[in-house]
Design a protein around this motif. Structure first.
Motif, PDB file in Angstrom:
ATOM      1  N   GLU A 132       1.843 -19.135   5.985  1.00 38.94           N
ATOM      2  CA  GLU A 132       0.991 -18.610   7.056  1.00 38.94           C
ATOM      3  C   GLU A 132       1.400 -17.197   7.440  1.00 38.94           C
ATOM      4  O   GLU A 132       0.557 -16.311   7.621  1.00 38.94           O
ATOM      5  CB  GLU A 132       1.069 -19.526   8.274  1.00 38.94           C
ATOM      6  CG  GLU A 132       0.217 -19.071   9.444  1.00 38.94           C
ATOM      7  CD  GLU A 132       0.341 -19.988  10.648  1.00 38.94           C
ATOM      8  OE1 GLU A 132      -0.138 -19.609  11.726  1.00 38.94           O
ATOM      9  OE2 GLU A 132       0.932 -21.077  10.499  1.00 38.94           O
ATOM     10  N   VAL A 133       2.708 -16.966   7.556  1.00 45.07           N
ATOM     11  CA  VAL A 133       3.195 -15.634   7.924  1.00 45.07           C
ATOM     12  C   VAL A 133       2.861 -14.618   6.830  1.00 45.07           C
ATOM     13  O   VAL A 133       2.435 -13.494   7.114  1.00 45.07           O
ATOM     14  CB  VAL A 133       4.712 -15.677   8.191  1.00 45.07           C
ATOM     15  CG1 VAL A 133       5.263 -14.265   8.395  1.00 45.07           C
ATOM     16  CG2 VAL A 133       5.011 -16.543   9.409  1.00 45.07           C
ATOM     17  N   ALA A 134       3.050 -15.006   5.565  1.00 48.90           N
ATOM     18  CA  ALA A 134       2.766 -14.090   4.463  1.00 48.90           C
ATOM     19  C   ALA A 134       1.288 -13.719   4.419  1.00 48.90           C
ATOM     20  O   ALA A 134       0.933 -12.554   4.182  1.00 48.90           O
ATOM     21  CB  ALA A 134       3.202 -14.722   3.145  1.00 48.90           C
ATOM     22  N   ALA A 135       0.407 -14.687   4.650  1.00 45.82           N
ATOM     23  CA  ALA A 135      -1.031 -14.390   4.643  1.00 45.82           C
ATOM     24  C   ALA A 135      -1.397 -13.425   5.763  1.00 45.82           C
ATOM     25  O   ALA A 135      -2.233 -12.526   5.575  1.00 45.82           O
ATOM     26  CB  ALA A 135      -1.816 -15.697   4.774  1.00 45.82           C
ATOM     27  N   TRP A 136      -0.793 -13.621   6.918  1.00 49.34           N
ATOM     28  CA  TRP A 136      -1.079 -12.730   8.045  1.00 49.34           C
ATOM     29  C   TRP A 136      -0.534 -11.327   7.803  1.00 49.34           C
ATOM     30  O   TRP A 136      -1.187 -10.328   8.114  1.00 49.34           O
ATOM     31  CB  TRP A 136      -0.480 -13.321   9.317  1.00 49.34           C
ATOM     32  CG  TRP A 136      -0.611 -12.436  10.513  1.00 49.34           C
ATOM     33  CD1 TRP A 136      -1.724 -12.239  11.265  1.00 49.34           C
ATOM     34  CD2 TRP A 136       0.411 -11.625  11.086  1.00 49.34           C
ATOM     35  NE1 TRP A 136      -1.459 -11.348  12.288  1.00 49.34           N
ATOM     36  CE2 TRP A 136      -0.154 -10.963  12.198  1.00 49.34           C
ATOM     37  CE3 TRP A 136       1.750 -11.401  10.774  1.00 49.34           C
ATOM     38  CZ2 TRP A 136       0.575 -10.082  12.994  1.00 49.34           C
ATOM     39  CZ3 TRP A 136       2.482 -10.531  11.563  1.00 49.34           C
ATOM     40  CH2 TRP A 136       1.895  -9.881  12.660  1.00 49.34           C
ATOM     41  N   ARG A 137       0.655 -11.223   7.218  1.00 51.85           N
ATOM     42  CA  ARG A 137       1.265  -9.912   6.985  1.00 51.85           C
ATOM     43  C   ARG A 137       0.563  -9.114   5.891  1.00 51.85           C
ATOM     44  O   ARG A 137       0.734  -7.892   5.817  1.00 51.85           O
ATOM     45  CB  ARG A 137       2.741 -10.073   6.611  1.00 51.85           C
ATOM     46  CG  ARG A 137       3.622 -10.577   7.745  1.00 51.85           C
ATOM     47  CD  ARG A 137       5.065 -10.727   7.300  1.00 51.85           C
ATOM     48  NE  ARG A 137       5.626  -9.447   6.890  1.00 51.85           N
ATOM     49  CZ  ARG A 137       6.200  -9.232   5.717  1.00 51.85           C
ATOM     50  NH1 ARG A 137       6.290 -10.206   4.819  1.00 51.85           N
ATOM     51  NH2 ARG A 137       6.692  -8.038   5.434  1.00 51.85           N
ATOM     52  N   THR A 138      -0.208  -9.765   5.052  1.00 47.46           N
ATOM     53  CA  THR A 138      -0.892  -9.073   3.955  1.00 47.46           C
ATOM     54  C   THR A 138      -2.402  -9.005   4.167  1.00 47.46           C
ATOM     55  O   THR A 138      -3.123  -8.636   3.242  1.00 47.46           O
ATOM     56  CB  THR A 138      -0.590  -9.771   2.624  1.00 47.46           C
ATOM     57  OG1 THR A 138      -0.983 -11.151   2.704  1.00 47.46           O
ATOM     58  CG2 THR A 138       0.894  -9.698   2.297  1.00 47.46           C
ATOM     59  N   ARG A 139      -2.895  -9.360   5.334  1.00 44.99           N
ATOM     60  CA  ARG A 139      -4.336  -9.337   5.583  1.00 44.99           C
ATOM     61  C   ARG A 139      -4.851  -7.898   5.515  1.00 44.99           C
ATOM     62  O   ARG A 139      -4.119  -6.947   5.825  1.00 44.99           O
ATOM     63  CB  ARG A 139      -4.656  -9.942   6.954  1.00 44.99           C
ATOM     64  CG  ARG A 139      -4.296  -9.046   8.125  1.00 44.99           C
ATOM     65  CD  ARG A 139      -4.384  -9.775   9.454  1.00 44.99           C
ATOM     66  NE  ARG A 139      -4.299  -8.863  10.581  1.00 44.99           N
ATOM     67  CZ  ARG A 139      -3.173  -8.335  11.045  1.00 44.99           C
ATOM     68  NH1 ARG A 139      -2.018  -8.637  10.460  1.00 44.99           N
ATOM     69  NH2 ARG A 139      -3.185  -7.518  12.083  1.00 44.99           N
ATOM     70  N   PRO A 140      -6.097  -7.675   5.117  1.00 42.34           N
ATOM     71  CA  PRO A 140      -6.642  -6.308   5.035  1.00 42.34           C
ATOM     72  C   PRO A 140      -6.841  -5.693   6.422  1.00 42.34           C
ATOM     73  O   PRO A 140      -7.131  -6.396   7.391  1.00 42.34           O
ATOM     74  CB  PRO A 140      -7.972  -6.504   4.304  1.00 42.34           C
ATOM     75  CG  PRO A 140      -8.338  -7.938   4.544  1.00 42.34           C
ATOM     76  CD  PRO A 140      -7.044  -8.693   4.629  1.00 42.34           C
ATOM     77  N   LEU A 141      -6.695  -4.383   6.480  1.00 40.61           N
ATOM     78  CA  LEU A 141      -6.855  -3.642   7.739  1.00 40.61           C
ATOM     79  C   LEU A 141      -7.985  -2.624   7.661  1.00 40.61           C
ATOM     80  O   LEU A 141      -8.062  -1.717   8.498  1.00 40.61           O
ATOM     81  CB  LEU A 141      -5.546  -2.910   8.080  1.00 40.61           C
ATOM     82  CG  LEU A 141      -4.294  -3.762   8.253  1.00 40.61           C
ATOM     83  CD1 LEU A 141      -3.072  -2.869   8.420  1.00 40.61           C
ATOM     84  CD2 LEU A 141      -4.431  -4.704   9.438  1.00 40.61           C
ATOM     85  N   ASP A 142      -8.863  -2.773   6.670  1.00 41.98           N
ATOM     86  CA  ASP A 142      -9.871  -1.746   6.424  1.00 41.98           C
ATOM     87  C   ASP A 142     -11.187  -1.985   7.139  1.00 41.98           C
ATOM     88  O   ASP A 142     -12.169  -1.289   6.887  1.00 41.98           O
ATOM     89  CB  ASP A 142     -10.124  -1.619   4.918  1.00 41.98           C
ATOM     90  CG  ASP A 142     -10.514  -2.954   4.278  1.00 41.98           C
ATOM     91  OD1 ASP A 142     -10.563  -3.967   5.018  1.00 41.98           O
ATOM     92  OD2 ASP A 142     -10.759  -2.988   3.057  1.00 41.98           O
ATOM     93  N   GLU A 143     -11.232  -2.966   8.040  1.00 46.35           N
ATOM     94  CA  GLU A 143     -12.488  -3.240   8.729  1.00 46.35           C
ATOM     95  C   GLU A 143     -12.835  -2.174   9.756  1.00 46.35           C
ATOM     96  O   GLU A 143     -14.004  -1.953  10.059  1.00 46.35           O
ATOM     97  CB  GLU A 143     -12.423  -4.612   9.408  1.00 46.35           C
ATOM     98  CG  GLU A 143     -12.316  -5.777   8.419  1.00 46.35           C
ATOM     99  CD  GLU A 143     -12.300  -7.111   9.118  1.00 46.35           C
ATOM    100  OE1 GLU A 143     -12.334  -7.125  10.373  1.00 46.35           O
ATOM    101  OE2 GLU A 143     -12.244  -8.137   8.423  1.00 46.35           O
ATOM    102  N   GLN A 144     -11.834  -1.503  10.320  1.00 48.59           N
ATOM    103  CA  GLN A 144     -12.086  -0.445  11.293  1.00 48.59           C
ATOM    104  C   GLN A 144     -10.890   0.493  11.334  1.00 48.59           C
ATOM    105  O   GLN A 144      -9.822   0.192  10.791  1.00 48.59           O
ATOM    106  CB  GLN A 144     -12.348  -1.034  12.678  1.00 48.59           C
ATOM    107  CG  GLN A 144     -11.240  -1.920  13.200  1.00 48.59           C
ATOM    108  CD  GLN A 144     -11.612  -2.570  14.516  1.00 48.59           C
ATOM    109  OE1 GLN A 144     -12.425  -2.046  15.283  1.00 48.59           O
ATOM    110  NE2 GLN A 144     -11.018  -3.716  14.808  1.00 48.59           N
ATOM    111  N   ALA A 145     -11.097   1.641  11.981  1.00 50.51           N
ATOM    112  CA  ALA A 145     -10.030   2.639  12.081  1.00 50.51           C
ATOM    113  C   ALA A 145      -9.083   2.298  13.226  1.00 50.51           C
ATOM    114  O   ALA A 145      -9.456   1.617  14.184  1.00 50.51           O
ATOM    115  CB  ALA A 145     -10.644   4.023  12.292  1.00 50.51           C
TER     116      ALA A 145
END
Length: 342
Positions: free
Chosen positions: A69-82
């Protein structure tokens, strides 16, 4: 009573004691995350009716299921907004590395999105003084889609500032005023500390960007005779501690220091102090990551924004239309019929 040579009449869709096992595992993991030590978890399990209790190693094994769970959260994409504003800070915990107990930094990155909400962008465990570590951490954020960064707020670790210049080129850097004040007061005797601090605070009480920067020189001149080292430090850090002044005034109090991260740091420390010494970086990252996920989720469902949408819109004002450009051009005469047509 019918008997089978192979197999069982027990339904294949069910697993024996699965429901109670999963409930017990959930209790163990929740207790661990809320700061109950692995030793005290044994007492908790016995209180729930399990006479055999549970060992420390078993608690660690159960809690290792949180890693996914932690690994999935730490690697989630951040490109949805600035994320125009990014805050970077670290808190320190004890862990074993190569058989020695050393201080390890839990580094945390938070950001304010274009709509004014806060998010925990990422976390990692390593050496906060190491430029290679910070560069790798920021590269990971950028590879996940972090973009639109206009201001980075942090303290002045050389490794961190070099990594910011390399990985977040084009973004301004605000040196945390709280950390800067600590650096200043370290050069002043205790009896004069309050007077010096009061003088420096006047810099941040100015109403405009121009007066903020003028106040730095005025305070330096005031303190130069008695505290020449403080005056020199103020002049050297003039651009670093006044970067906030180039942004909307409504944001100043919330972007001139890393104070918004202090509550997160305290919560991580509160949970990790119960453990004391972690066996490795993985277990430290597991607990810290779960604490940060909890804070991140609370921010997402909160009705309150960190900064209002109206004030965030001031960061990227709309471009003028062609007609507005023509109206502001003193060398162009626009006839009335053409203006009405437009």
């Amino acid at each position: 009573i019918p008997k089978l040579r192979a197999g069982s009449f027990f339904p294949s869709l069910l697993e024996r004691r699965r429901r109670i096992d999963q409930a017990l595992f959930a209790v163990v993991m929740e207790a661990y995350l809320y700061g109950v030590s692995t030793r005290k978890v044994d007492d908790l399990v016995r209180a729930l009716g399990a006479d055999t209790g549970i060992s420390k190693s078993e608690v660690s094994r159960i809690c290792a299921q949180l890693d996914t769970e932690v690994a999935a959260w730490r690697t989630r994409p951040l490109d949805e907004q600035a994320f125009p504003y990014v805050f970077l800070d670290a808190t320190y915990c004890k862990a074993r590395v190569n058989g020695r107990v050393v201080s390890r930094a839990v580094v945390i990155a938070t950001g304010v999105s274009a709509d004014g909400r806060r998010e925990v962008l990422g976390c990692d465990v390593g050496d906060s003084e190491n430029e290679v570590f910070w560069t790798g951490f920021l590269r990971g954020l950028r590879d996940r889609g972090l973009a639109g960064v206009q201001l980075v707020i942090s303290d002045s670790h050389r490794g961190l500032t070099n990594a910011i210049d390399t990985m977040l080129a084009g973004a301004a850097w605000q040196r945390c005023r709280v950390h800067f004040m600590r650096n200043v007061l370290a050069r002043v005797t205790k009896g004069r500390a309050e007077m010096v601090a009061a003088a420096i605070r006047t810099i941040f009480a100015q109403p405009t960007a121009d007066t903020v920067r003028e106040a730095v020189e005025n305070v330096a001149l005031t303190l130069e005779r008695q505290f020449p080292s403080v005056a020199a430090l103020l002049r050297d850090a003039r651009e670093e501690i006044t970067a906030f002044a180039d942004f909307p005034q409504a944001h100043w109090r919330k972007i001139w220091s890393t104070n918004p991260l202090e509550r997160l740091n305290k919560e991580v420390k509160r949970r990790t102090d119960v453990v004391g010494i972690f066996p490795d970086d993985t277990s430290l990252l597991r607990l810290a990551g779960c604490v940060l996920i909890e804070a991140h989720d609370e921010w997402q469902v909160s009705d309150r924004r960190y900064l209002s949408e109206a004030s965030m819109a001031l960061l990227n004002p709309p471009e003028p239309t062609a007609l507005e450009v023509r109206r502001t051009d003193p060398n162009e005469v626009i006839d009335q019929p053409a203006l009405q047509t437009a």
